[in-house]
Design a protein around this motif. Structure first.
Motif, PDB file in Angstrom:
ATOM      1  N   ASP A  72       0.858  -1.323  -0.031  1.00  0.00           N
ATOM      2  CA  ASP A  72       0.128  -0.066  -0.296  1.00  0.00           C
ATOM      3  C   ASP A  72       1.051   1.185  -0.010  1.00  0.00           C
ATOM      4  O   ASP A  72       2.205   1.220   0.481  1.00  0.00           O
ATOM      5  CB  ASP A  72      -0.829  -0.075   1.161  1.00  0.00           C
ATOM      6  N   TYR A  73      -0.002   2.425  -0.287  1.00  0.00           N
ATOM      7  CA  TYR A  73       1.066   3.498  -0.428  1.00  0.00           C
ATOM      8  C   TYR A  73       1.058   4.477   0.915  1.00  0.00           C
ATOM      9  O   TYR A  73       1.749   5.694   0.738  1.00  0.00           O
ATOM     10  CB  TYR A  73       0.526   4.537  -1.600  1.00  0.00           C
ATOM     11  N   ASP A  74       0.645   3.958   2.033  1.00  0.00           N
ATOM     12  CA  ASP A  74       0.921   4.688   3.243  1.00  0.00           C
ATOM     13  C   ASP A  74       2.175   4.208   3.875  1.00  0.00           C
ATOM     14  O   ASP A  74       2.769   3.140   3.516  1.00  0.00           O
ATOM     15  CB  ASP A  74      -0.190   4.797   4.054  1.00  0.00           C
ATOM     16  N   ALA A  75       2.597   4.740   4.950  1.00  0.00           N
ATOM     17  CA  ALA A  75       3.787   4.332   5.725  1.00  0.00           C
ATOM     18  C   ALA A  75       3.759   2.958   6.251  1.00  0.00           C
ATOM     19  O   ALA A  75       4.794   2.347   6.327  1.00  0.00           O
ATOM     20  CB  ALA A  75       4.186   5.401   6.819  1.00  0.00           C
ATOM     21  N   ASP A  76       2.584   2.489   6.689  1.00  0.00           N
ATOM     22  CA  ASP A  76       2.401   1.131   7.083  1.00  0.00           C
ATOM     23  C   ASP A  76       2.490   0.273   5.990  1.00  0.00           C
ATOM     24  O   ASP A  76       3.482  -0.733   6.023  1.00  0.00           O
ATOM     25  CB  ASP A  76       0.959   1.019   7.438  1.00  0.00           C
ATOM     26  N   GLY A  77       2.046   0.190   4.630  1.00  0.00           N
ATOM     27  CA  GLY A  77       2.321  -0.625   3.563  1.00  0.00           C
ATOM     28  C   GLY A  77       3.617  -0.151   2.893  1.00  0.00           C
ATOM     29  O   GLY A  77       4.562  -1.357   2.798  1.00  0.00           O
ATOM     30  N   ILE A  78       4.257   0.774   3.165  1.00  0.00           N
ATOM     31  CA  ILE A  78       5.844   1.155   2.786  1.00  0.00           C
ATOM     32  C   ILE A  78       6.592   0.279   3.644  1.00  0.00           C
ATOM     33  O   ILE A  78       7.720  -0.635   3.128  1.00  0.00           O
ATOM     34  CB  ILE A  78       6.014   2.697   2.560  1.00  0.00           C
ATOM     35  N   THR A  79       6.671   0.538   4.936  1.00  0.00           N
ATOM     36  CA  THR A  79       7.519  -0.337   5.815  1.00  0.00           C
ATOM     37  C   THR A  79       7.235  -1.622   5.657  1.00  0.00           C
ATOM     38  O   THR A  79       8.102  -2.689   5.686  1.00  0.00           O
ATOM     39  CB  THR A  79       7.282   0.143   7.114  1.00  0.00           C
ATOM     40  N   ALA A  80       6.002  -2.254   5.364  1.00  0.00           N
ATOM     41  CA  ALA A  80       5.656  -3.817   5.457  1.00  0.00           C
ATOM     42  C   ALA A  80       6.427  -4.264   3.861  1.00  0.00           C
ATOM     43  O   ALA A  80       6.902  -5.252   3.888  1.00  0.00           O
ATOM     44  CB  ALA A  80       4.225  -3.968   5.329  1.00  0.00           C
ATOM     45  N   THR A  81       6.471  -3.650   3.049  1.00  0.00           N
ATOM     46  CA  THR A  81       6.759  -3.772   1.706  1.00  0.00           C
ATOM     47  C   THR A  81       8.218  -3.783   1.814  1.00  0.00           C
ATOM     48  O   THR A  81       8.900  -4.981   1.365  1.00  0.00           O
ATOM     49  CB  THR A  81       6.344  -2.876   0.571  1.00  0.00           C
ATOM     50  N   ALA A  82       9.106  -2.711   2.420  1.00  0.00           N
ATOM     51  CA  ALA A  82      10.510  -2.904   2.554  1.00  0.00           C
ATOM     52  C   ALA A  82      10.758  -4.057   3.590  1.00  0.00           C
ATOM     53  O   ALA A  82      11.952  -4.679   3.196  1.00  0.00           O
ATOM     54  CB  ALA A  82      11.039  -1.520   3.181  1.00  0.00           C
ATOM     55  N   ALA A  83      10.201  -4.471   4.724  1.00  0.00           N
ATOM     56  CA  ALA A  83      10.572  -5.357   5.533  1.00  0.00           C
ATOM     57  C   ALA A  83      10.670  -6.767   4.765  1.00  0.00           C
ATOM     58  O   ALA A  83      11.449  -7.445   4.823  1.00  0.00           O
ATOM     59  CB  ALA A  83       9.775  -5.482   6.843  1.00  0.00           C
ATOM     60  N   LEU A  84       9.525  -6.965   4.339  1.00  0.00           N
ATOM     61  CA  LEU A  84       9.274  -8.205   3.476  1.00  0.00           C
ATOM     62  C   LEU A  84      10.176  -8.498   2.058  1.00  0.00           C
ATOM     63  O   LEU A  84      11.062  -9.493   2.027  1.00  0.00           O
ATOM     64  CB  LEU A  84       8.132  -8.374   2.965  1.00  0.00           C
ATOM     65  N   ILE A  85      10.507  -7.495   1.385  1.00  0.00           N
ATOM     66  CA  ILE A  85      11.458  -7.603   0.432  1.00  0.00           C
ATOM     67  C   ILE A  85      12.899  -7.669   0.883  1.00  0.00           C
ATOM     68  O   ILE A  85      13.544  -8.563   0.327  1.00  0.00           O
ATOM     69  CB  ILE A  85      11.466  -6.151  -0.577  1.00  0.00           C
ATOM     70  N   ALA A  86      13.321  -6.930   1.901  1.00  0.00           N
ATOM     71  CA  ALA A  86      14.584  -7.215   2.779  1.00  0.00           C
ATOM     72  C   ALA A  86      15.041  -8.524   3.116  1.00  0.00           C
ATOM     73  O   ALA A  86      15.686  -9.080   2.679  1.00  0.00           O
ATOM     74  CB  ALA A  86      14.889  -6.253   3.789  1.00  0.00           C
ATOM     75  N   PHE A  87      13.687  -9.226   3.494  1.00  0.00           N
ATOM     76  CA  PHE A  87      13.924 -10.593   4.117  1.00  0.00           C
ATOM     77  C   PHE A  87      14.201 -11.422   2.682  1.00  0.00           C
ATOM     78  O   PHE A  87      14.940 -12.511   2.798  1.00  0.00           O
ATOM     79  CB  PHE A  87      12.942 -10.795   4.888  1.00  0.00           C
ATOM     80  N   LEU A  88      13.119 -11.304   1.928  1.00  0.00           N
ATOM     81  CA  LEU A  88      13.318 -12.255   0.812  1.00  0.00           C
ATOM     82  C   LEU A  88      14.642 -12.298   0.097  1.00  0.00           C
ATOM     83  O   LEU A  88      15.075 -13.008  -0.678  1.00  0.00           O
ATOM     84  CB  LEU A  88      12.033 -12.014  -0.060  1.00  0.00           C
ATOM     85  N   ARG A  89      15.168 -11.185  -0.047  1.00  0.00           N
ATOM     86  CA  ARG A  89      16.416 -10.772  -1.034  1.00  0.00           C
ATOM     87  C   ARG A  89      17.466 -11.524  -0.013  1.00  0.00           C
ATOM     88  O   ARG A  89      18.499 -11.742  -0.951  1.00  0.00           O
ATOM     89  CB  ARG A  89      16.454  -9.348  -1.274  1.00  0.00           C
ATOM     90  N   HIS A  90      17.409 -11.277   1.162  1.00  0.00           N
ATOM     91  CA  HIS A  90      18.408 -12.093   1.934  1.00  0.00           C
ATOM     92  C   HIS A  90      18.391 -13.471   1.818  1.00  0.00           C
ATOM     93  O   HIS A  90      19.354 -14.185   2.033  1.00  0.00           O
ATOM     94  CB  HIS A  90      18.025 -11.668   3.578  1.00  0.00           C
ATOM     95  N   CYS A  91      17.084 -14.008   1.524  1.00  0.00           N
ATOM     96  CA  CYS A  91      16.794 -15.518   1.095  1.00  0.00           C
ATOM     97  C   CYS A  91      17.368 -15.815  -0.075  1.00  0.00           C
ATOM     98  O   CYS A  91      17.548 -16.810  -0.547  1.00  0.00           O
ATOM     99  CB  CYS A  91      15.490 -15.918   1.306  1.00  0.00           C
ATOM    100  N   GLY A  92      17.916 -14.647  -1.127  1.00  0.00           N
ATOM    101  CA  GLY A  92      18.380 -15.086  -2.506  1.00  0.00           C
ATOM    102  C   GLY A  92      17.033 -15.111  -3.200  1.00  0.00           C
ATOM    103  O   GLY A  92      17.131 -15.541  -4.512  1.00  0.00           O
ATOM    104  N   ALA A  93      16.100 -14.777  -3.113  1.00  0.00           N
ATOM    105  CA  ALA A  93      14.825 -14.765  -3.820  1.00  0.00           C
ATOM    106  C   ALA A  93      14.857 -13.935  -5.021  1.00  0.00           C
ATOM    107  O   ALA A  93      15.402 -12.726  -4.773  1.00  0.00           O
ATOM    108  CB  ALA A  93      13.379 -14.726  -2.992  1.00  0.00           C
ATOM    109  N   ARG A  94      14.072 -14.124  -5.895  1.00  0.00           N
ATOM    110  CA  ARG A  94      13.841 -13.470  -7.043  1.00  0.00           C
ATOM    111  C   ARG A  94      12.653 -12.490  -6.763  1.00  0.00           C
ATOM    112  O   ARG A  94      11.414 -12.610  -7.275  1.00  0.00           O
ATOM    113  CB  ARG A  94      13.660 -14.144  -8.473  1.00  0.00           C
TER     114      ARG A  94
END
Length: 574
Positions: free
Chosen positions: A85-107
């Motif tokens: 989502d485009y509010d701060a809650d959605g932005i931080t949720a997006t950043a957290a999940l992307i950071a974790f998935l990328r750490h896992c080597g995900a595409r």
């Protein structure tokens, strides 16, 4: 608007018992009792919030299926798309999940919709025009998706699986989703409905890391320390005004500690450029400094800018993006003030004598990104729900804000025949409707809200925690109050009152704020700097207040820390 003062009186025996068991002052015990704390165990968890006390993630309905599907995607190198989502809650949720998935080597990639061009939530247009052509295998929504049944079904037919993580209540969840992790679902009994969207996403991360540990995934790569993501969880939770109780309190405390010990480059840059480089970051700093600047991106241009700020490790890039967000926030404030003045000028004079129980204001091509904050300011000024609608091309899009006791979700359900779509919380909602329906919507809303407000006090209530004379406000007392942090929704700053307060000096600062020097009538305890926001100033000739309602806080300036009183209300007397 004049406020009714009401002193809260907790059970005296409960206060004495807590003070004895927790070994805290009677004042702190009183504040704990007011916040619903009734035992030593509850008090200990409140005063010492810990991530070890979090409810196990697998208690959330759908978590097991979600974890298994994401693990399969990691093993098969599938394309994962996080839709936020485009509010701060959605932005931080997006950043957290992307950071974790990328750490896992995900595409893994992410997409945050444009507020005006795309609108809220996962839609069928996105599936057909973007997800399918991009060859996405798995979509994970954060802070949205519970009401996107059509889009999830279209994705399923195209061979794309969807996992929904959300916290917004909806009547029916998407049947074609692999899993819907939403603590507000009737089928979910985890007692976690207070989580923000980023909190739900973080619970998914916790469960996924634990599952990957069991399967040996971390043998050949470093297992991430999830405390390093708690800063994002704290920012999103506080920005979304989620109650700082239970799990949210533990997550916010851990996140604030992370920010103050080793802030990620984006947060550090934003705090530095928001004018508080030497001030410890607390919940108030997030609510009034970080959150507005993160939200400014999604309100005026695109939220991707804010998400990239939170994801980058490049300090120069962080500085560049932080400067851009600060400029956008300044522009947002100017636009917000202009629209508010436009609305106030259109109201009957004096506006304080309005008869209608709800404000429904509409205008042609008002910027949709600032409707919600203008509605919030109207609510604060007039103590009644407000809906601000922007019209264009025969359609209106609006944001609604409410007061305690008036549930917007229930109100809008009774207007469903007039609306194209709506959704949100009891105190905040978004909606769209044909322009031709606005007059009927206004009339219906006035009737429905009028019925709900019949038993409510027309004047706002100021809840006083205790009578605390100014001459007792000392650094030691402040240190004891600090144990109750973080303060915010569900755990407000303690509000005290005193009587017979002398005004030694006063002046107007920043056009709208009154800066004062106050002293207890006893003359003991010294003089206290104080400030009251958004007032005209002390009436001429007034050198004494019959009573004041105030919040004592630390003020940091030029590397120095000193006591300051935030004045909530005053009674000059006769």
């Amino acid at each position: 608007m004049e406020k009714q003062w009401q002193t809260i009186n907790p059970d005296r025996e409960m206060v004495r018992s807590l003070s004895r068991q927790v070994q805290c002052s009677p004042l702190v015990a009183r504040l704990l009792a007011i916040r619903g704390i009734q035992s030593k165990v509850q008090a200990t968890r409140f005063l010492h919030p810990s991530l070890s006390d979090l409810t196990p993630p697998m208690e959330l309905a759908g978590m097991g299926d979600a974890v298994l599907r994401i693990h399969r995607a990691l093993e098969n190198d599938e394309k994962i798309l996080v839709f936020g989502d485009y509010d701060a809650d959605g932005i931080t949720a997006t950043a957290a999940l992307i950071a974790f998935l990328r750490h896992c080597g995900a595409r893994a990639s992410y997409y945050i919709p444009h507020r005006i061009a795309d609108g809220y939530g996962l839609g069928t247009d996105f599936i057909n025009s973007r997800a399918i052509p991009a060859g996405v295998d798995l979509i994970i929504t954060v802070d949205c998706g519970s009401g996107s049944s059509d889009a999830v079904s279209v994705a399923r037919q195209a061979g794309i699986h969807t996992i929904v993580t959300d916290h917004h209540p909806v009547a029916r969840i998407p049947d074609d989703a692999v899993a819907v992790i939403n603590p507000t679902r009737p089928e979910c009994h985890a007692n976690l409905a207070h989580l923000a969207g980023v909190g739900v996403a973080f619970y998914l991360i916790i469960a996924l890391r634990a599952h990957l540990r069991k399967t040996g995934f971390w043998k050949n790569r470093r297992e991430p320390n999830l405390k390093h993501l708690c800063d994002l969880v704290a920012v999103g939770t506080i920005a979304d005004v989620a109650p700082l109780i239970g799990e949210n309190r533990a997550l916010a405390t851990a996140g604030l500690r992370q920010i103050n010990q080793c802030a990620r480059p984006g947060i550090a840059a934003l705090m530095r450029m928001s004018g508080s480089p030497d001030t410890p970051t607390d919940a108030e700093a997030i609510a009034f400094r970080l959150a507005p600047r993160l939200n400014a991106a999604g309100r005026l241009v695109h939220a991707r800018m804010a998400c990239e700020l939170l994801l980058t490790d490049d300090r120069q890039k962080a500085d560049r993006l932080a400067k851009a967000l600060c400029r956008l926030n300044n522009r947002r404030r100017s636009m917000e003030q202009h629209l508010l003045e436009t609305i106030l000028d259109s109201l009957p004079r004096p506006p304080g004598q309005m008869a209608q129980p709800v404000l429904v204001m509409d205008g042609n091509r008002w910027h949709e990104g600032i409707l919600g904050i203008v509605a919030s300011r109207l609510v604060r000024q007039f103590n009644r729900p407000a809906v601000v609608i922007s019209t264009r091309n025969g359609m209106g899009k609006g944001s609604a804000r409410s007061i305690d006791g008036i549930d917007l979700s229930a109100v809008l359900k009774r207007c469903v025949d007039l609306l194209d779509r709506f959704g949100g919380h009891p105190l905040a909602a978004g909606l769209s409707l044909p322009t031709a329906n606005i007059a009927a919507f206004r009339s219906r809303l006035e009737t429905v809200v009028g019925q709900m407000a019949a038993n409510l006090d027309p004047e706002p209530t100021l809840s006083i925690d205790a009578h605390v004379p100014l001459d007792t406000i000392t650094p030691d007392l402040m240190n004891s109050l600090d144990r109750l942090e973080p303060f915010g929704q569900g755990n407000p700053y303690p509000l005290f009152m005193d009587t017979g307060v002398r005004v030694h000096a006063s002046k107007t600062v920043g056009d709208r704020h009154c800066q004062m020097v106050l002293e207890s009538e006893s003359g003991k305890g010294g003089k206290h700097p104080a400030i009251q926001f958004n007032v005209a100033g002390v009436p001429p000739g007034v050198d004494r207040f019959t009573k004041i309602a105030y919040r004592p806080q630390w003020n940091y300036w030029n590397g120095r820390k000193r006591l300051q009183l935030i004045i909530e209300d005053v009674d000059p007397g006769s």
